[in-house]
Design a protein around this motif. Structure first.
Motif, short mmCIF file in Angstrom:
data_model
loop_
_atom_site.label_atom_id
_atom_site.label_comp_id
_atom_site.label_asym_id
_atom_site.label_seq_id
_atom_site.Cartn_x
_atom_site.Cartn_y
_atom_site.Cartn_z
N VAL A 271 0.87 -1.17 0.00
CA VAL A 271 0.00 0.00 0.00
C VAL A 271 0.91 1.23 0.00
CG1 VAL A 271 -1.77 1.29 1.25
CG2 VAL A 271 -1.78 -1.20 1.33
N TRP A 273 1.56 4.24 1.45
CA TRP A 273 1.09 4.95 2.63
C TRP A 273 2.02 6.08 3.07
CZ3 TRP A 273 4.58 4.82 6.60
CH2 TRP A 273 5.51 3.77 6.61
N ASN A 281 -2.02 11.72 -1.95
CA ASN A 281 -1.64 10.52 -2.70
C ASN A 281 -1.49 9.28 -1.82
OD1 ASN A 281 -1.27 11.65 -5.45
ND2 ASN A 281 0.26 12.92 -4.41
N GLU A 283 -2.74 6.12 -0.03
CA GLU A 283 -3.89 5.29 -0.34
C GLU A 283 -4.78 5.03 0.86
OE1 GLU A 283 -2.07 2.95 -4.21
OE2 GLU A 283 -1.63 2.20 -2.20
N LYS A 328 -9.65 2.78 -3.29
CA LYS A 328 -8.21 2.57 -3.46
C LYS A 328 -7.95 1.06 -3.52
CE LYS A 328 -7.46 6.99 -3.17
NZ LYS A 328 -7.12 7.76 -4.38
#
Length: 562
Positions: A271, A273, A281, A283, A328
């Motif tokens: 992910v 992150w 941006n 997720e 997402k």
């Protein structure tokens, strides 16, 4: 299927009965009616079949949803896909000249619950237009389609198609296409795709031989270990309904996402992150914002609680949680990966779409964060397990292994497209496999030990803890020792584990001087488990082996567990 909707459109049609086992087609009496349907459907679209309101329909089937047919808009005659019994029935009932303009049926599902048509297609079905429905097969509305996807079905054989092996049994229709990938994969030549993969990996590192060594072990073996860390942080077993809305559940989920290693490779990159490119941006931004502001917090936590603590339908949870968190796809796939690694895999749509296209699949995941698409994604990976095992000559390939190989394939394709492979880029120390990483680690450790003891690399003995071998000689010696010892500890005989695939750091290989007063020289080196080297330290090798033997003897006598 259509690019804008990963699940096929569904049209409506009435039959006197439902017998795809005998009639592998759907027919029209007028060619113009067939053409009308052909012009508006795509390969793989469905027909929802209901019992016609006439005397030829069994009374128990009138206006009941009977099943679903997956059609192919290729014109045929009824006799092309009808069994002898099906043709006899038409003649016996005086229908020989009816429904002769046909389209082939590829798959079929019989509805396993008694449900009236007006309860499912309430927006599309109009009783006064029954004849028009039979002729024109209208496409059902979005709301009707959603209700249709919830109907429980069992897959049945279709006359003229390959024998049904397995198939869906009494599950919602929305799950049906998880198993449809078998037919898609059957049309591709995976042998050629695997050869292409091998050519790319050989240009960058070494040919693929298995999942526990080489480039794939170095790049991909971290995922199950990241998952273990995440599950510990998640602690879902301790959640109760009272926690919903408190913020505690979201906090634990964020913690299970934001895994950043201080050493090694245990960083969660499944992910995006990190805040490197701005909060917008990230997720999992919806989780962070819900925790900070409380907006949508209770809804998100309720869905997370249902995902990990209840038996609610997973498809419903996926779609509702996706909507609540901004659709997402990597985030949703990661949350389901944490729930069940045997069924659900992480995803990065761009990369997987690239590799699916490479092997000849038209399936796409980009901007398709929904349950139907995710089900099919996992189904494709599951169906690839056997072809991968066959081509690689492996006894068993897990779902996560198939995922890892396809992701590595996608990464190499991207490198090729960028021109990196043409420039001669090779795997460096960061990309080495588990065994290679351990060898590099041993060499680094020796150099560090020599340096810290004020020694030096020299061709002759002058100081304590000196290295009497060149880098090339040391590299060869380590490999030779591992081969001679058959990847086992020289003192205990325990199997060694290698960096990147280890489950216990104590089992990593460590280079040990047999004579602790001697040097790193030919004839004075062996490889042992890390914990053995720590225990042994400056002990006499023979005496240390004797003590290990005493412990082993006591264990065999059931005196002391070891």
């Amino acid at each position: 299927m259509h690019d804008s909707d990963p699940f096929p459109n569904i049209s409506l049609r009435s039959f006197f009965g439902f017998s795809p086992e005998e009639d592998g087609y759907i027919g029209w009496t007028k060619e113009a009616n067939r053409k009308h349907v052909m012009d508006k459907v795509a390969p793989g679209d469905l027909m929802m079949i209901y019992g016609a309101g006439s005397g030829s329909t069994s009374s128990s089937d009138v206006l009941k949803v009977l099943g679903f047919l997956q059609i192919d808009p290729t014109p045929i005659r009824d006799i092309d896909k009808s069994s002898v019994r099906g043709l006899e029935r038409k003649h016996q009932n005086g229908w020989a000249d009816k429904w002769t303009y046909a389209l082939p049926v590829r798959r079929a599902w019989r509805v396993t619950q008694a449900v009236r048509l007006d309860r499912v297609a309430s927006e599309t079905y109009q009783p006064e237009k029954g004849r028009a429905i039979a002729a024109w097969s209208p496409q059902i509305s979005a709301n009707d389609k959603e209700r249709a996807l919830g109907l429980r079905v069992t897959e049945v054989s279709v006359f003229g198609e390959p024998p049904l092996v397995g198939g869906l049994v009494d599950q919602p229709l929305r799950n049906a296409f998880r198993s449809s990938v078998d037919s898609e994969l059957g049309s591709i030549r995976f042998e050629a795709s695997f050869a292409r993969f091998q050519s790319l990996i050989a240009a960058f590192d070494q040919p693929f031989t298995g999942f526990d060594e080489g480039l794939i072990a170095a790049w991909e073996s971290y995922k199950p270990r990241v998952r273990e860390v995440a599950l510990t942080r998640l602690g879902a077993d301790s959640w109760t309904q009272d926690h919903v809305g408190s913020g505690g559940i979201v906090a634990k989920v964020i913690d299970a996402i934001e895994i950043q290693a201080t050493h090694g490779d245990l960083t969660n990159n499944m992910v995006f992150w990190q805040n490197r490119f701005g909060h917008a941006n990230r997720e999992h931004r919806a989780l962070i914002e819900a925790a900070a502001t409380g907006t949508g917090l209770k809804t998100i936590e309720e869905l997370l609680f249902q995902l990990y603590r209840t038996g609610r339908d997973e498809g419903e949870i996926f779609d509702e949680l996706s909507e609540a968190t901004g659709a997402k796809y990597p985030l949703m796939a990661y949350l389901f990966f944490l729930k069940d690694m045997d069924r659900f895999m992480p995803i990065q749509p761009t990369g997987f779409d690239r590799v699916f296209a490479e092997i000849g699949l038209g399936f796409r995941t980009l901007r398709s964060c929904n349950w139907e698409n995710y089900n099919q994604f996992n189904g494709i990976l599951d169906a690839l397990r056997d072809p991968i095992a066959k081509q690689a000559k492996l006894a068993y390939v897990r779902l996560i292994d198939a995922h890892s190989l396809m992701w590595l394939f996608a990464t190499l394709l991207r490198k090729e497209a960028k021109g990196d492979l043409a420039k001669g880029e090779k795997a460096d120390a960061r990309y080495l496999g588990a065994r290679e990483k351990s060898i590099a680690e041993i060499k680094y450790s020796v150099g560090k030990t020599v340096f810290n003891s004020n020694g030096q690399v020299v061709p002759t003995t002058v100081k304590n803890k000196e290295l009497h071998l060149s880098d090339t000689e040391l590299d060869k010696l380590i490999r030779d020792i591992l081969k001679i010892q058959e990847d086992r500890c020289a003192i205990t005989g325990l199997p060694l584990q290698f960096r990147g695939t280890q489950t216990d750091d104590n089992m990593l290989p460590s280079l040990d001087r047999i004579d602790s007063n001697g040097h790193y020289a030919l004839g004075n080196l062996q490889i042992v488990c890390r914990f053995i080297n720590f225990w042994k330290q400056a002990s006499d090798d023979g005496d240390f082996r004797r003590l290990v033997g005493v412990l082993r003897a006591q264990q065999s006598d059931n005196i002391l567990p070891l």
